[in-house]
Design a protein around this motif. Structure first.
Motif, PDB file in Angstrom:
ATOM      1  N   ILE A   1      -3.108  -1.165  10.375  1.00 20.95           N
ATOM      2  CA  ILE A   1      -4.090  -2.119  10.896  1.00 20.95           C
ATOM      3  C   ILE A   1      -4.103  -3.394  10.041  1.00 20.95           C
ATOM      4  CG2 ILE A   1      -6.526  -2.457  11.469  1.00 20.95           C
ATOM      5  CD1 ILE A   1      -5.428  -0.424  13.320  1.00 20.95           C
ATOM      6  N   PRO A   2      -4.162  -3.286   8.700  1.00 20.86           N
ATOM      7  CA  PRO A   2      -4.113  -4.512   7.907  1.00 20.86           C
ATOM      8  C   PRO A   2      -2.872  -5.372   8.191  1.00 20.86           C
ATOM      9  CG  PRO A   2      -4.830  -2.713   6.528  1.00 20.86           C
ATOM     10  CD  PRO A   2      -4.467  -2.113   7.851  1.00 20.86           C
TER      11      PRO A   2
ATOM     12  N   TYR B   1       1.071   7.446   2.957  1.00 16.04           N
ATOM     13  CA  TYR B   1       0.450   8.763   2.949  1.00 16.04           C
ATOM     14  C   TYR B   1       1.176   9.609   3.984  1.00 16.04           C
ATOM     15  CZ  TYR B   1      -3.212  12.252   3.802  1.00 16.04           C
ATOM     16  OH  TYR B   1      -3.916  13.414   3.959  1.00 16.04           O
ATOM     17  N   PRO B   2       1.674  10.758   3.574  1.00 10.83           N
ATOM     18  CA  PRO B   2       2.623  11.475   4.443  1.00 10.83           C
ATOM     19  C   PRO B   2       2.019  12.154   5.672  1.00 10.83           C
ATOM     20  CG  PRO B   2       2.285  12.657   2.370  1.00 10.83           C
ATOM     21  CD  PRO B   2       1.554  11.372   2.244  1.00 10.83           C
ATOM     22  N   TYR B   3       0.708  12.413   5.687  1.00  8.88           N
ATOM     23  CA  TYR B   3       0.209  13.293   6.754  1.00  8.88           C
ATOM     24  C   TYR B   3      -0.600  12.578   7.818  1.00  8.88           C
ATOM     25  CZ  TYR B   3       1.324  16.218   2.829  1.00  8.88           C
ATOM     26  OH  TYR B   3       1.958  16.784   1.774  1.00  8.88           O
ATOM     27  N   THR B   4      -0.171  11.436   8.247  1.00  7.91           N
ATOM     28  CA  THR B   4      -0.934  10.762   9.277  1.00  7.91           C
ATOM     29  C   THR B   4       0.021   9.984  10.157  1.00  7.91           C
ATOM     30  OG1 THR B   4      -2.709   9.206   9.717  1.00  7.91           O
ATOM     31  CG2 THR B   4      -1.378   8.755   7.802  1.00  7.91           C
ATOM     32  N   SER B   5      -0.343   9.822  11.426  1.00  9.29           N
ATOM     33  CA  SER B   5       0.573   9.091  12.301  1.00  9.29           C
ATOM     34  C   SER B   5       0.365   7.591  12.182  1.00  9.29           C
ATOM     35  CB  SER B   5       0.437   9.542  13.743  1.00  9.29           C
ATOM     36  OG  SER B   5      -0.824  10.090  13.985  1.00  9.29           O
ATOM     37  N   VAL B   6      -0.868   7.169  11.870  1.00  8.67           N
ATOM     38  CA  VAL B   6      -1.106   5.742  11.670  1.00  8.67           C
ATOM     39  C   VAL B   6      -1.589   5.567  10.234  1.00  8.67           C
ATOM     40  CG1 VAL B   6      -2.359   3.733  12.461  1.00  8.67           C
ATOM     41  CG2 VAL B   6      -1.734   5.498  14.093  1.00  8.67           C
ATOM     42  N   ASP B   7      -0.755   5.039   9.396  1.00 12.79           N
ATOM     43  CA  ASP B   7      -1.062   4.972   7.968  1.00 12.79           C
ATOM     44  C   ASP B   7      -2.043   3.841   7.649  1.00 12.79           C
ATOM     45  OD1 ASP B   7      -1.053   5.661   5.356  1.00 12.79           O
ATOM     46  OD2 ASP B   7       1.106   5.497   5.059  1.00 12.79           O
ATOM     47  N   ALA B   8      -2.491   3.841   6.400  1.00  8.57           N
ATOM     48  CA  ALA B   8      -3.526   2.902   5.971  1.00  8.57           C
ATOM     49  C   ALA B   8      -3.105   1.442   6.096  1.00  8.57           C
ATOM     50  CB  ALA B   8      -3.917   3.200   4.525  1.00  8.57           C
TER      51      ALA B   8
ATOM     52  N   LEU C   1       0.844  -1.198   0.000  1.00  9.15           N
ATOM     53  CA  LEU C   1       0.000   0.000   0.000  1.00  9.15           C
ATOM     54  C   LEU C   1       0.878   1.246   0.000  1.00  9.15           C
ATOM     55  CD1 LEU C   1      -2.785  -0.985   2.541  1.00  9.15           C
ATOM     56  CD2 LEU C   1      -3.025  -0.670   0.094  1.00  9.15           C
ATOM     57  N   PRO C   2       0.497   2.239  -0.818  1.00  9.18           N
ATOM     58  CA  PRO C   2       1.304   3.456  -0.860  1.00  9.18           C
ATOM     59  C   PRO C   2       1.223   4.179   0.480  1.00  9.18           C
ATOM     60  CG  PRO C   2      -0.750   3.751  -2.060  1.00  9.18           C
ATOM     61  CD  PRO C   2      -0.672   2.304  -1.691  1.00  9.18           C
TER      62      PRO C   2
END
Lengths: 152, 497, 336
Positions: free
Chosen positions: A40-41, A30-37, A27-28
Motif C-alpha cells: 500500500i505505501p 514478511y513471509p506469511y502474507t499475500s499483501v505485504d506491509a 521495508l523488510p
C-alpha cells in the motif's frame, strides 16, 4: 521552470513522495502474507508522484481569492514564527518547569505579544486560569499534569 | 413478552432516585469533559472508571453510559466554537459549525447541534430498545471484505469534501493516507517509517492530526487576522433562537441521518466518526444548494450531529448484546463493565435484564437531561468567542496542547502537534483542503487493514470482494458515487465548449 | 561535627548490612519487609490505557493493597500508553534503582522486545513477583466441523491454506505465538499457518460471520459466547483444567495429547538495580496479597488463576520462557 506556484508545490511533493518511496522499498518483507506491509505505501507513493506531476502541468490558474490567501506580509509571517517559537519553548520547558508556571507565562506573554494591552486582566487570567485548570485536571479528573518545580 | 418485562425492570432501575441521580451525574460529567477541547469520550470514560470501583453495577453502568453519550453530546462545542474537535466524531461538525459561529451565530450553531444531537440520540434509543436483540445479527454481518468496501465508499466522498480543485483534494487525501501508514503494521508487525523511534510505533493519534490541522492551523489564521475582532456583539452571539424555517431546514437531515447514524453505529469498527462523515456527504449530495455546505449551512451541522449521537447509542448494540466493542471508546467501556463484574454479551439480556434494559431506559432520560442542561449553557459558551482575539489565541493553543498531552503524557506528541499545525497552515494558504486529509487518515488505515486481512483469508484472490453480495453492493455504490459526478462533469464541459 | 556524622553513617550502614545478612540467612523470621519500608506513595505504572488487562490488574492490586492495609503507603496507578508498553518501559528504565516505581507486565514484555519494538525486556528490570496466570483459548464457531484440536490440526496438516486464524495482536506477538506453539507441538507446519491480526475490535465478529475459522484469544474472552452457544472452545493452553462454571468444560491441549502449554503470566517489576531489601519487601507484600481473601475475590471476578512466584523463581521462569519463544520466532523467521 518553476514559474507558477503549482509547479513549485508539485516539485516539493515529488521530492516528498520520492523519499517516502525510498523508505517504503526498504521495508523488510514478511513471509506469511499475500499483501505485504510495503504494498500500500508503494502504491501511495507512486500515486502522489502521479498527482504531483498532474499538478505541475495543470493549467488551472489560481483564483484571486486563492492568491490573496497567500499574500501575507513578511512582518505578519514573523509574528507567526514568533508564536510558534513561543509554543516550542512552552513544550520544551513544559515538563521541566511544570504546567502552572509555563501556562501562566505562555498566556501572559503570548496575549501581550499579540497586542492585548490590558495588563491587569491579562495578569489575572494568566494566574487564575492555569491554577483552575490544574485543579480540575489533577484533583477532579485525575489526569496528572507535570508539577515541575512547584511543590504541589 | 420477556423483553417487555425486561424493559419494565430497566425502567425501574432508570427511574429509581438512584438511577436518576447517576444518569444526571453521568451526563453532566460527560458533557463537561466532552466540551473541553482535546478531551473526548475515551478520556471521559477512562477518568470515571476508577471512581466506579466497588459501586453497585446497575447505577454505575447507567452513569458510565451517560458519561459516554454525554461526552459525544458536548464534543461538538469545541468543534463549533474553536474549530478544535476533541473527538473524531465531531470533525464533520466543524465544517459548517465553525463558519457559522464565525459569522456571529455561535449560539445558533450550538443550538442546532444540541437539538440535532438530542433527536439523533433519542431516535436511536427507540431503535435500540426495539431492535437491539434483533440487530445483533446485523452487527456481525460485516467481515473484512465488507469493511474494506465500506471504507472505500467513505473515501470516494473525498472530492465532495472540497470546493476547489479536485486534484488538490486528492493530494491531501493521499498525504493523509501516507501519515496513517506510520507505525507498526498490524498484519506483519513490521515497523513502517518509524525511524526506530519508540514514539512513532503506534503512529499518530487522531487528536494530534485533528487539533493540528484544524485548531492550530486556525489559530495561525487568527494570528494573521487578530486585529479585526468582529465578534464582540455578544448579545447576538449567544442568541440561540431557531426560526421556524431553521427548524424546517434541519428536520430533513436530522430524521434521515438519525437512522443512518444508528445503523452505522451498530457496525463494529464504523461508529460515530464514519457515520458523521457519511451523513454530512449524504446531505451535501442530495441538497438543493450544496454550495452552502462548508460555509455555515444548517444542514451541515444537523446531519453529522444527529448522526454521531445516533451512532453512539447504536454502538451499544454490539457491546451489550454481543460483548463486542466496536471502537476504542466502547473497548474502554467494556473495561468499565468488567471492572464492575458485569460481562456484556449474549447472556446479559437473559441473566441481568435490569442492567441491559436499565442502560437503555436511562438513555431516554439522559438525552432529555442533556438538552435541558445544554441549552441554557449556550449563551455563556458562545461568549467565549467574545474574548479578545490575542487572549483567545493563547487559550486555544494551550487547550490543544493539554488535550494532546492528556492522552499520551508524552511531550513528543506536543512537538508533533506543532508540526501538524504548521502543515495545516501551509495547506490553507496554498488551498489544499484539510477534510480529505483527515478523512483518509481515519478511513485509510482501516481500509488497508481490511484489504490485507481479506487477501490473507482468500490466499491472495481478489474475487473475495465481489463474490458475496454485501461487499459487492458497497463497491458498486462507491464506484457510482465516484464516477457519476466525473462523467457529469465531463458532459458539462463538452456542452460549455 | 563532621566526624560524628561520618561515624553515624558508618554505623548505620553496618546495621543495614547486618540486617540484610540476617534476612538472607533466615528470610522467614523477618518476612515483614527486611529493612526497607516505603515512606512515600508508590507509583504503579500500567503500560497501557485505562480499561485494559494491565490497567485492571494494577488498579485492583492497588485497591486491595489499600483496603487490606497490607501496604501502609498509598499506591497510585498511572497509565503510560504507547508502543505496546515500550514507552512505559523506557520510562521505568530511567528510574534506575528507585524503590517507588513499580509496573505490571505480562508476556508482551518478551514479545515486544523480541519483535524489535522495545529496547528493554524483562532482563532489564527487577522481577518482584508474579501474581496471576491466564491462559490462551482456541475457539471456533459452534457449527464448525472440528470437535477438538486434533481434528483441526489434522485438517491444517492436510490443507493449511483452508484455515485462517485471527487474533488481536500482530504476528510474532501473543495471540499468534500461543497458537503457533501448540500447533507446532501437534506437528503442524508452522510456516504455513494463515494468521490475521484485527485490532479494531472485530475479531469475534469475523469469527461469528465466518470470515475466519479459528479465534486465538484469552480464556476469559470466550466464556460468554460459549454460554450463549455461539462458539466452542477446542482447547486451552493451561496444564490442567481450570476451575469454574463453563471454564471446567474446556479441554486442555495436554489432555488431547499435545504436550505444550502457554501461560499468560502477569506480575510486577521494578526498575533495574533495585535494592535487595526493597525486593524482599515487595516480594513479601505481593505474597500476602496473593494469599488474601480479598484478592481471591478479585481473581474470581475476572476469572484469573493464582500463580505466585517470588523474585528468584520468576526470573528463572522468564529466562526459560524467553528462550523458548526466541527459538519459535527464529523458526518462523521473525526473530530480530
Amino acid at each position: 521552470m518553476l514559474k507558477t506556484m503549482n509547479q513549485r508545490i508539485g516539485l516539493i511533493l515529488v521530492i516528498l513522495a520520492g523519499s517516502y518511496l525510498l523508505l517504503s522499498y526498504q521495508l523488510p518483507s514478511y513471509p506469511y502474507t499475500s499483501v505485504d506491509a510495503d504494498v500500500i505505501p508503494n502504491g501511495l507513493g507512486w500515486l502522489l508522484i502521479l498527482l504531483a506531476i498532474l499538478l505541475y502541468f495543470s493549467r488551472t490558474k489560481e483564483t484571486e481569492a486563492e492568491k490573496q490567501k497567500r499574500a501575507i506580509p513578511r512582518k505578519e509571517l514573523l509574528v507567526l514564527a514568533a508564536v510558534f517559537a513561543m509554543i516550542f519553548l512552552y513544550i520544551f520547558l513544559f515538563e521541566m518547569i511544570g504546567f502552572i508556571i509555563m501556562t501562566g507565562l505562555f498566556i501572559y506573554f503570548c496575549s501581550w505579544f499579540l497586542g492585548y494591552d490590558k495588563w491587569k486582566t491579562n495578569l489575572i487570567v494568566s494566574i487564575l486560569f492555569p491554577l483552575t485548570l490544574y485543579g480540575i485536571f489533577v484533583y477532579a479528573l485525575g489526569i496528572v499534569l507535570p508539577r515541575g518545580i512547584l511543590p504541589f | 413478552m420477556e423483553a417487555f418485562q425486561g424493559l419494565l425492570s430497566g425502567f425501574q432501575v432508570a427511574l429509581s432516585w438512584e438511577g436518576i441521580m447517576f444518569v444526571l451525574i453521568g451526563v453532566v460529567v460527560g458533557t463537561l469533559i466532552g466540551m473541553m477541547p482535546g478531551l473526548g469520550p475515551i478520556s471521559a470514560i477512562a477518568i470515571m472508571i476508577p471512581i466506579t470501583y466497588g459501586m453497585d453495577p446497575a447505577p454505575a453502568l447507567v452513569m458510565m453510559a451517560g458519561v459516554y453519550y454525554g461526552a459525544v453530546f458536548g464534543g461538538s462545542t469545541s468543534s463549533i466554537l474553536l474549530n478544535a474537535p476533541g473527538v473524531a466524531g465531531t470533525v464533520a461538525t466543524s465544517f459548517d459549525g465553525y463558519p457559522m459561529a464565525q459569522k456571529g451565530q455561535a449560539g445558533k450553531a450550538l443550538a442546532i447541534a444540541a437539538v440535532a444531537s438530542f433527536i439523533g440520540g433519542t431516535v436511536s434509543v427507540v431503535l435500540l430498545m426495539l431492535l437491539a436483540p434483533a440487530l445483533s445479527s446485523v452487527a456481525i454481518s460485516f467481515g473484512p471484505p465488507a469493511y474494506f468496501a465500506l471504507m472505500l465508499m467513505g473515501l470516494t466522498a473525498i472530492s465532495s469534501l472540497s470546493d476547489g480543485s479536485t486534484l488538490k483534494a486528492l493530494i491531501s487525501a493521499v498525504a493523509g493516507f501516507m501519515v496513517v501508514t506510520i507505525g507498526i503494521d498490524p498484519q506483519t508487525g513490521t515497523q513502517r517509517f518509524t525511524f526506530g523511534s519508540v514514539n512513532l510505533l503506534d503512529g499518530f493519534d487522531f487528536l494530534i492530526i485533528a487539533l493540528g490541522l484544524f485548531a492550530v492551523a486556525e489559530v495561525c489564521m487568527l494570528v494573521l487576522n487578530r486585529r479585526n475582532n468582529s465578534l464582540s456583539d455578544s448579545q447576538k452571539l449567544g442568541s440561540l433562537k431557531l426560526s421556524k424555517s431553521d427548524l424546517k431546514e434541519m428536520s430533513g437531515p436530522v430524521s434521515r441521518q438519525s437512522f443512518v447514524g444508528f445503523i452505522l453505529g451498530v457496525l463494529p469498527g464504523a461508529g460515530a466518526t464514519i457515520s458523521s462523515f457519511i451523513s454530512y456527504i449524504f446531505e451535501k449530495k442530495i441538497a438543493k444548494k450544496p454550495e452552502e455546505f462548508g460555509k455555515g449551512s444548517i444542514k451541515g451541522i444537523a446531519a453529522p450531529e444527529s448522526s454521531n449521537n445516533a451512532a453512539t447509542s447504536g454502538a451499544f448494540v454490539p457491546l451489550l448484546s454481543l460483548g463486542i466493542p466496536g471502537s476504542g471508546t466502547t473497548a474502554v467501556m467494556l473495561g468499565a463493565f468488567l471492572v464492575l463484574g458485569v460481562q456484556p454479551g449474549p447472556m446479559l439480556m437473559v441473566e441481568r435484564p435490569e442492567i441491559f434494559w436499565g442502560i437503555i431506559a436511562s438513555m431516554y432520560l439522559g438525552n432529555v437531561f442533556l438538552l435541558i442542561l445544554n441549552l441554557p449553557l449556550i449563551p455563556y459558551l458562545a461568549k467565549i468567542l467574545a474574548i479578545p482575539r490575542p487572549m483567545l489565541i493563547s487559550l486555544v493553543i494551550m487547550f490543544s496542547l493539554v488535550g494532546v498531552y492528556s492522552i499520551s503524557f508524552n511531550v513528543f506528541d506536543l512537538y508533533m502537534l506543532l508540526i501538524f499545525g504548521a502543515i495545516g497552515f501551509f495547506m490553507r494558504i496554498f488551498s489544499f483542503p484539510a477534510p480529505p486529509f483527515i478523512l483518509a487518515f481515519i478511513l485509510g488505515g482501516m481500509m488497508e487493514q481490511a484489504f490485507r486481512q481479506s487477501m490473507t483469508i482468500s490466499n491472495g484472490n481478489l474475487s473475495i470482494f465481489v463474490t458475496s453480495p454485501l461487499p459487492l453492493t458497497l463497491i458498486i455504490i462507491s464506484l457510482l458515487s465516484f464516477l457519476v459526478p466525473v462523467l457529469l462533469g465531463l458532459r458539462k464541459k463538452k456542452v460549455e465548449v | 561535627m563532621k566526624k560524628i556524622s561520618m561515624t553515624l553513617l558508618l554505623m548505620l550502614s553496618a546495621v543495614a548490612l547486618a540486617a540484610c545478612n540476617s534476612d538472607n540467612a533466615n528470610g522467614d523470621s523477618n518476612g515483614d519487609g527486611g529493612d526497607f519500608t516505603p515512606t512515600k506513595p508508590i507509583e504503579m505504572v500500567a503500560p497501557a490505557g485505562a480499561g485494559g488487562g494491565w490497567d485492571t490488574t494494577a488498579r485492583e492490586v492497588a485497591k486491595v493493597f489499600g483496603e487490606t492495609g497490607i501496604l501502609e503507603e498509598n499506591m497510585a496507578v498511572i497509565n503510560k500508553e504507547g508502543g505496546g508498553g515500550a514507552i512505559a518501559w523506557a520510562y521505568i528504565h530511567g528510574k534506575n534503582d528507585s524503590p517507588y516505581n513499580l509496573f505490571v507486565s505480562s508476556p508482551p514484555l518478551m514479545f515486544v522486545p523480541l519483535n524489535g519494538q522495545s529496547q528493554y525486556g524483562h532482563e532489564d528490570f527487577t522481577p518482584l513477583a508474579n501474581v496471576i496466570a491466564d491462559y490462551g483459548a482456541f475457539a471456533v464457531r459452534e457449527d464448525a466441523e472440528w470437535d477438538d484440536l486434533n481434528d483441526l490440526f489434522d485438517d491444517m496438516k492436510e490443507d493449511p491454506e483452508s484455515v485462517t486464524v485471527i487474533g488481536v495482536s500482530a504476528p510474532g506477538s501473543m495471540d499468534h505465538i500461543q497458537f503457533i506453539r501448540i500447533a507446532k507441538a501437534a506437528g503442524v507446519d508452522v510456516t504455513k499457518i494463515k494468521y490475521v491480526s484485527e485490532q479494531e475490535g472485530g475479531t469475534l465478529t469475523a469469527l461469528l460471520n465466518g470470515s475466519v475459522d479459528v479465534y486465538s484469544t484469552g480464556v476469559g474472552e470466550t466464556v460468554e459466547q460459549v454460554r450463549a452457544g455461539n462458539i466452542k472452545v477446542l482447547g486451552i493452553t493451561a496444564e490442567e483444567r481450570l476451575e469454574g462454571e463453563v471454564l471446567s468444560d474446556f479441554p486442555t491441549a495436554m489432555e488431547q495429547g499435545i504436550d505444550e502449554t502457554f501461560v499468560n503470566w502477569r506480575g510486577f517489576f521494578g526498575p533495574p538495580n533495585m535494592d535487595q531489601a526493597a525486593v524482599d519487601y515487595y516480594e513479601a507484600k505481593f505474597k500476602e496479597l496473593s494469599d488474601s481473601e480479598e484478592f481471591d475475590e478479585v481473581r474470581k471476578k475476572y476469572g484469573w488463576n493464582e500463580m505466585y512466584m517470588d523474585s528468584e523463581e520468576y526470573k528463572t521462569f522468564l529466562d526459560e520462557e524467553k528462550k523458548e519463544i526466541e527459538t519459535l520466532l527464529d523458526e518462523l523467521g521473525l526473530g530480530n
